[in-house]
Design an enzyme around this catalytic site. Structure first.
Site: not given
Ligand code: PLP
Length: 366
Positions: A29, A127, A159, A214, A255, A302, A304
């Protein structure tokens, strides 16, 4: 992404499962926890998994669309999911309520294909799943639909909440409730497979393997119960130095000026940031592997970019930067990032699924 590591891990897991006579579903998933569902799915099948597991119908259909023909199971539905294409594609569907049962059943009638359903009992994760009090009604309705030929109850499943804490009392309690639920289904004349084990239970609770395990996170080489097996992390995160500069003493960096050079030093700019999956909360608390050793990232992470302090070492533009990897060379790991910021490695690797981060694969050839 190291597909040989995926294959190695799945091979370990399928061997463990086979010892108890269980089959293995590789859980892929969320685009295989950020590793790429198609590449991982194919590698897992080649290494012995016989099922693939995903959350949504869309994820399941995408696998079929890419040519994967193995058994595929999905378990997280929305009210407007159209189950017709999934039933037609032979996807095994979880059913947690009467409403979901009717939706799958009518889709099966509409497309004229017998639906494969796995009834989900909530054994204590609280859940999703059918409440124990409503279980008999769900089982009876499913048995009726099976008798009418529109669906087959292929599984009964649940689960676990705390399998990563071996010995947690909830694990046995959940197993006992699954047992009760299974008996109700068997008494209704059904003969489904049974499954409850995630990675942690696959590794530590062979008695809970039943017919199918699983594992998810263990497929990727991250161990939810450290020490329980030797697995190989499949994901490495690399970049290169985009600009290395000598900077004088007393200059504040990035920064907020949260860090200041103590003496003249080489600062290397690396063009990856929080938009690329580095949690900003790692600011001031992370290192990278660069030029043969670990070096601190200084100042803020930051959007990027990050800045690495390299002292007086001869670091130059283009040098490779390993942000995390399997840890073999002493580089940081996804687990180390997670521990530093108080999360789990699942979130770190899954968070690496970013359009700007290009993925490449090594290994995986037969
Ligand atoms: C994610 C998931 C798994 C795999 O869990 P891991 O802890 O990653 O092994 C198994 N089953 C279900 C229903 C899941 O949602």
């Amino acid at each position: 992404m190291d597909l040989d590591a995926i294959r190695y891990n799945v091979d370990q897991l399928t061997r463990l499962a086979a010892r108890t006579g269980a089959q293995t579903m590789a859980v892929i998933k969320a685009d295989a926890y950020g590793h790429g569902a198609l590449a991982v799915g194919n590698a897992a099948l080649a290494a012995g998994a016989s099922w693939l597991g995903v959350a949504s119908v869309d994820e399941a259909l995408a696998l079929r669309g890419a040519g994967i023909q193995s058994r595929v199971f999905c378990w997280l539905h929305t009210v407007d999911d159209n189950f017709g294409p999934a039933v037609a594609a032979g996807i095994h569907l979880s059913v947690a309520s009467l409403r979901q049962l009717w939706a799958v059943n009518s889709a099966a009638r509409a497309v004229g294909v017998e639906a494969k359903v796995h009834l989900k009992i909530d054994t204590g994760l609280t859940r999703s799943g059918c409440q124990p009090a409503e279980w008999s009604a769900l089982v009876e309705a499913a048995a009726t639909a099976q008798a009418e030929g529109s669906l087959e109850v292929a599984g009964v499943w649940s689960h676990l909440a705390c399998a990563d804490e071996p010995g947690h009392p909830s694990v046995d309690r959940q197993a006992a409730r699954l047992d009760d639920a299974y008996k109700v289904a068997a008494n209704a004349g059904l003969n489904p497979i049974r499954h409850i084990a995630n990675s942690a239970a696959t590794l530590t609770r062979p008695d809970l393997h039943f017919d199918l395990v699983r594992p998810g996170i263990a497929v990727y080489g991250l161990n939810p119960v450290p020490g329980s097996a030797t697995l190989r992390p499949a994901m490495s995160f690399r970049s290169t130095v985009s600009l290395a500069r000598r900077v004088p003493a007393g200059e504040a960096v990035s920064y907020g000026h949260t860090w200041t050079t103590e003496s003249e030093t080489t600062l290397a700019l690396v063009p990856v940031g929080y938009a690329d999956g580095i949690p900003r909360t790692l600011s001031g608390r992370m290192e990278v592997w660069l030029g043969g050793r670990r070096r601190p990232v200084v100042g803020r992470v930051c959007m990027d970019q990050i800045v690495v302090d390299c002292g007086d070492d001869p670091i130059t533009d283009g040098d490779e930067v390993l942000l995390f990897g399997p840890g073999d060379r002493g580089e940081p790991t996804a687990r180390e990032w997670a521990d530093t910021i108080g999360t789990i490695d699942y979130e770190i690797v899954t968070g690496m699924y970013r359009p700007r981060v290009s993925r490449s694969y090594v290994g995986g050839r037969r």
